[in-house]
Design an enzyme around this catalytic site. Sequence first.
Site, mmCIF file in Angstrom:
data_model
loop_
_atom_site.group_PDB
_atom_site.id
_atom_site.type_symbol
_atom_site.label_atom_id
_atom_site.label_comp_id
_atom_site.label_asym_id
_atom_site.label_seq_id
_atom_site.Cartn_x
_atom_site.Cartn_y
_atom_site.Cartn_z
ATOM 1 N N GLU A 137 0.818 -1.216 0.000
ATOM 2 C CA GLU A 137 0.000 0.000 0.000
ATOM 3 C C GLU A 137 0.852 1.267 0.000
ATOM 4 O O GLU A 137 0.384 2.347 0.349
ATOM 5 C CB GLU A 137 -0.922 -0.002 1.219
ATOM 6 N N SER A 148 -6.235 -2.563 2.050
ATOM 7 C CA SER A 148 -6.702 -1.958 0.800
ATOM 8 C C SER A 148 -7.169 -3.006 -0.211
ATOM 9 O O SER A 148 -7.164 -2.766 -1.418
ATOM 10 C CB SER A 148 -5.602 -1.084 0.168
ATOM 11 N N ASP A 166 -14.974 -1.953 9.266
ATOM 12 C CA ASP A 166 -15.745 -2.246 8.055
ATOM 13 C C ASP A 166 -16.798 -3.296 8.374
ATOM 14 O O ASP A 166 -16.520 -4.272 9.097
ATOM 15 C CB ASP A 166 -14.821 -2.745 6.944
ATOM 16 N N GLU A 212 -13.394 -6.261 9.281
ATOM 17 C CA GLU A 212 -12.063 -6.109 9.876
ATOM 18 C C GLU A 212 -11.910 -4.718 10.456
ATOM 19 O O GLU A 212 -12.732 -3.824 10.205
ATOM 20 C CB GLU A 212 -10.966 -6.356 8.837
ATOM 21 N N ASN A 250 -9.324 -1.358 10.847
ATOM 22 C CA ASN A 250 -8.248 -0.656 10.152
ATOM 23 C C ASN A 250 -7.525 0.246 11.149
ATOM 24 O O ASN A 250 -8.111 1.189 11.686
ATOM 25 C CB ASN A 250 -8.816 0.185 9.009
ATOM 26 N N SER A 273 -10.815 8.404 0.456
ATOM 27 C CA SER A 273 -10.955 7.539 1.628
ATOM 28 C C SER A 273 -12.261 7.790 2.370
ATOM 29 O O SER A 273 -12.903 8.837 2.225
ATOM 30 C CB SER A 273 -9.765 7.730 2.573
#
Length: 349
Positions: free
Chosen positions: A13, A186, A295, A307, A309, A318
Amino acid sequence: MKIAVLAGGLSTERNVSLVSGKKIANALREKGHDVFLIDSFLGIEEVPTDLNTLFSSKIVNYDVNIDTSVLTEADIRKLRKNDDGTYFGPNVIKILRAADFVFLALHGGAGESGQVQAFLDLYDIKYTGSDYFGAAIAMNKAKSKEIMKYNRLPTADFISLQKGDPIPTEFSFKYPVVVKPVNGGSSVGTVIAHNYEDAKKAIIDDFIFDDEIIIEEFIKGREFSQGVVGNHAFPAIEITVNDGWYDFEHKFKTGNTTVFQTPPENFSAELQHEMDVLSLKAGRDLNLSNYYRLDYLLNDQGFFIIEANVLPGLTPLSLLPQEADAEGITYADLIEMILNEKIKIYNEK
């Protein structure tokens, strides 16, 4: 305040991180701070005797556009002259120690797994985001899902595989399944596999990015995300993709048919409250602090946490900045809010 924005690094990323870093640096300058953006891997070959001049120079070091190419660590290491195999590039540590605060714009890899955070702690360097322990837990999808299961937080069933483990022909859940690297982000390497052959290929491919992968039950439902700064949970944002699914290209390339809506339609105050409670509980259970993002998927069975972040993206596309904007909080105000919340945490210690 002198702030070093740390971006780039060695993860897949990397380019996303540099775009986040550039935007963060500009926002902090807008708020009156002296800022220097530094690539954690490339560093800077020569620095002035007085490092303060770096922060006051308003130099924009990197002009990076996000593309969909996925760089391996070997690819990235070719970018540095005389690579000595270390993570930090020339003069990075010297610049970080000269700063009053480090704003972490790193995504994935050592920058989000707790390794960089632990290093900064040893040097008594203050930084944004969760500490090394919370970062390490949340970055590992298998461990974080084990903790979520233990604490009765709703998440999909899963198994994890180490490199060299036999590939199962069957799972306790039905196809399709989702295959992804345990420590990725990502959606790099994330594949929805509809049969054994697809799953096998995805597993083999993902071991290029990580020594451990996760295979989880595919949950069909509406897709949401929610950011948290301090103890404030922002309004949910719904992600709708009209062609395919919310993969790397849809996350970061403009022109894709992805619709973001915050607050979402047909999303009751009760559902918003339920998500708020889940996000704050998940943050506590995973030892997250300062800011993070969860998420979600939602169907007739309720919410499922996909998950956590640790350092959510802060690019123009974003999710967290869009959620803040829905509450009338500008991008620059959001960045300042994150910084002030972490200063508060340090002061309380």
